[in-house]
Motif scaffolding. Structure first.
Motif, short mmCIF file in Angstrom:
data_model
loop_
_atom_site.label_atom_id
_atom_site.label_comp_id
_atom_site.label_asym_id
_atom_site.label_seq_id
_atom_site.Cartn_x
_atom_site.Cartn_y
_atom_site.Cartn_z
N ALA B 60 9.66 -49.40 18.04
CA ALA B 60 8.97 -48.71 17.03
C ALA B 60 7.66 -47.83 17.53
CB ALA B 60 7.99 -49.87 16.23
N PHE B 61 7.16 -48.07 18.67
CA PHE B 61 6.09 -47.45 19.46
C PHE B 61 6.75 -46.19 20.00
CE2 PHE B 61 2.91 -46.84 23.06
CZ PHE B 61 2.01 -46.06 22.03
N THR B 62 8.12 -46.36 20.43
CA THR B 62 8.84 -45.27 20.96
C THR B 62 8.89 -44.09 19.92
OG1 THR B 62 9.96 -46.75 22.58
CG2 THR B 62 10.86 -44.59 22.11
N GLU B 63 9.06 -44.60 18.65
CA GLU B 63 9.19 -43.93 17.66
C GLU B 63 7.96 -43.05 17.19
OE1 GLU B 63 11.46 -42.58 15.87
OE2 GLU B 63 10.63 -41.58 14.08
N VAL B 64 7.00 -43.81 17.28
CA VAL B 64 5.65 -43.18 17.20
C VAL B 64 5.55 -41.99 18.22
CG1 VAL B 64 2.96 -43.52 17.30
CG2 VAL B 64 4.71 -45.19 16.12
N ALA B 110 -2.11 -49.10 20.58
CA ALA B 110 -3.07 -48.99 21.60
C ALA B 110 -3.72 -49.97 22.21
CB ALA B 110 -4.16 -47.76 21.36
N ALA B 111 -4.01 -50.95 20.96
CA ALA B 111 -4.97 -52.15 21.42
C ALA B 111 -3.66 -53.17 21.97
CB ALA B 111 -5.55 -52.80 20.02
N ARG B 112 -2.60 -53.22 21.46
CA ARG B 112 -1.57 -53.98 22.07
C ARG B 112 -1.22 -53.87 23.36
NH1 ARG B 112 2.14 -58.08 18.92
NH2 ARG B 112 -0.22 -58.02 18.02
N ALA B 113 -1.20 -52.28 23.57
CA ALA B 113 -0.95 -51.90 24.83
C ALA B 113 -1.80 -52.35 26.14
CB ALA B 113 -0.86 -50.18 24.96
N ALA B 114 -2.98 -52.81 25.62
CA ALA B 114 -4.10 -53.08 26.57
C ALA B 114 -3.51 -54.58 27.21
CB ALA B 114 -5.42 -53.45 26.09
N THR B 115 -2.73 -55.19 26.69
CA THR B 115 -2.13 -56.48 27.16
C THR B 115 -0.58 -56.74 26.97
OG1 THR B 115 -2.44 -57.74 25.03
CG2 THR B 115 -4.18 -57.73 26.62
N MET B 116 0.01 -55.39 26.82
CA MET B 116 1.53 -55.23 26.89
C MET B 116 2.06 -53.99 27.47
SD MET B 116 3.93 -55.90 23.53
CE MET B 116 5.60 -55.33 23.42
N PRO B 117 2.43 -54.54 28.65
CA PRO B 117 2.68 -53.33 29.90
C PRO B 117 3.62 -52.43 29.47
CG PRO B 117 2.39 -55.44 30.92
CD PRO B 117 2.43 -55.75 29.69
N ALA B 118 4.69 -52.77 28.66
CA ALA B 118 5.71 -52.01 28.20
C ALA B 118 5.18 -51.01 27.23
CB ALA B 118 6.97 -52.81 27.54
N LEU B 119 4.16 -51.23 26.54
CA LEU B 119 3.61 -50.18 25.62
C LEU B 119 2.62 -49.48 26.52
CD1 LEU B 119 2.75 -52.41 22.34
CD2 LEU B 119 4.89 -51.21 22.83
N ALA B 120 2.02 -50.00 27.18
CA ALA B 120 0.99 -49.30 28.32
C ALA B 120 1.71 -48.07 28.83
CB ALA B 120 0.13 -49.98 28.98
N GLU B 121 2.87 -48.21 29.43
CA GLU B 121 3.67 -47.40 30.14
C GLU B 121 4.16 -46.08 29.18
OE1 GLU B 121 5.45 -46.49 33.63
OE2 GLU B 121 5.11 -48.57 32.95
N LEU B 122 4.16 -46.55 27.72
CA LEU B 122 4.53 -45.37 26.83
C LEU B 122 3.36 -44.63 26.51
CD1 LEU B 122 6.80 -47.25 24.41
CD2 LEU B 122 7.63 -45.15 25.76
N GLN B 123 2.38 -45.36 26.47
CA GLN B 123 1.11 -44.76 26.06
C GLN B 123 0.79 -43.75 27.05
OE1 GLN B 123 -0.94 -44.43 23.41
NE2 GLN B 123 -2.93 -44.91 23.74
#
Lengths: 193, 193
Positions: B60-64, B110-123
């Motif tokens: 979903a974040f990839t889609e964003v 963004a908030a979840r990315a602070a504790t979820m590396p896969a999302l932080a990478e995308l960010q």
DNA sequence: GGGACTGTCATACGATCGTATGGTCTCATA
DNA sequence: TATGAGACCATACGATCGTATGACAGTCCC
């Protein structure tokens, strides 16, 4: 044997435990059980102080707000306003692990505030107070009318919070040095004079 | 009767449902069940496309990210760079309900990315791309060296995202008008020349 | 000295969670 | 026409969730 130190109130211990979990694992890992375990008390004790989870979250965010307020109140409008202002704003950036933990907490609560009115209320209050403090500092070095300082202060605070948000939500994106440089850069551009 | 329109791929329907729930109720209300219900499919169907919840969130974040990328790519470096830049940045501010929903989604991730590396990478990736685009625009109106434009672009993006964060996380704090004014104010100060 | 109050704990209940398992149906292809 | 793969669904399992309930030990006031 005399009591060596006043034991911390259980309520504060619980609040701190919640904030620790939030900083380390995120707000979505905060459960009544985990908080109770981290605080070293029973679930019932948590319930004794905070009847619902929402009340617990609101109280924790209130504590965060209190800390920010305390920090901002310590701002001294000394001779070198720019230096003082920069010092306060640096406290809002994740320049070391301590400040990074605080930023993670603030970002987590800000995100939840987007869908939880009680938190949004608090967020509005603290944003107003911090902005006012920054505006006062700006007005001190500048002759602009108050509403102009207020507008500039909003931009300054947004920039700092935006830098902090980017820093804690991305990987390989910012270093403490680049954050500090960006802050100085922003102040150069945004400060009148 | 002929098929009137191509049915949307189920995978996309699921992703959209997840983003809708995130915008309306927050990322912590996103569960496999709720997403499946909102998408009008069975839980098993969600699992067919996304084996775990984390995979679903990452997709979903990839889609964003894809949407942001698409929008930035549409930036035309026309004669009036300042106007084009302002237009792109306005898309990142919650000036109406559509954009507010998007900002809520981005803040939640963004908030979840602070504790979820896969999302932080995308960010990190998308922040880099958007910053590069802004830097290109800045370099176009200015003669500064590239690294200077890059630094300025980071500040500009932080300011815009900070404004957006403040807007969606607080009550009675910003109006669309004040957001627009703040953006113009920031660009006046931050744009060279 | 006996309620009333407060702090703390233990346990239990129903709901919801993420995930696993296995089914049915469709359809291309061998 | 047999079969294997993919799309989709229904259900079930164990874990965890927020909250409710009731107990027990102190303290304070009447």
């Amino acid at each position: 044997m005399a009591q060596l130190s006043t034991p911390r109130p259980t309520k504060d211990v619980i609040t701190d435990a919640l904030l620790d979990i939030t900083a380390e694992r995120g707000l979505d890992h905060v459960s009544v059980r985990h908080v109770a375990a981290a605080a070293g008390v029973a679930i019932g004790t948590v319930q004794h102080y905070f009847p619902t989870k929402d009340a617990m979250l609101t109280a924790a965010f209130t504590e965060v707000v209190r800390r920010i307020r305390e920090r901002v109140a310590a701002t001294v409008l000394g001779p070198d306003v720019r230096r003082n202002l920069a010092a306060v704003l640096r406290e809002l950036l994740p320049l070391d692990e301590r400040r990074a933990a605080e930023v993670r907490v603030q970002v987590a609560f800000a995100a939840r505030a987007a869908t939880m009115p009680a938190l949004a209320e608090l967020q509005g209050v603290i944003l107003g107070e911090v902005t006012d403090a920054i505006a006062a500092a700006l007005a001190h070095v500048d002759g602009d009318p108050p509403e102009r300082s207020q507008a500039r202060a909003r931009v300054v605070l947004a920039t700092v919070d935006g830098l902090a948000l980017h820093a804690v939500s991305s990987r390989d994106w910012v270093t403490p040095e680049s954050l500090t440089a960006a802050l100085e850069d922003a102040l150069d551009a945004l400060l009148p004079g």
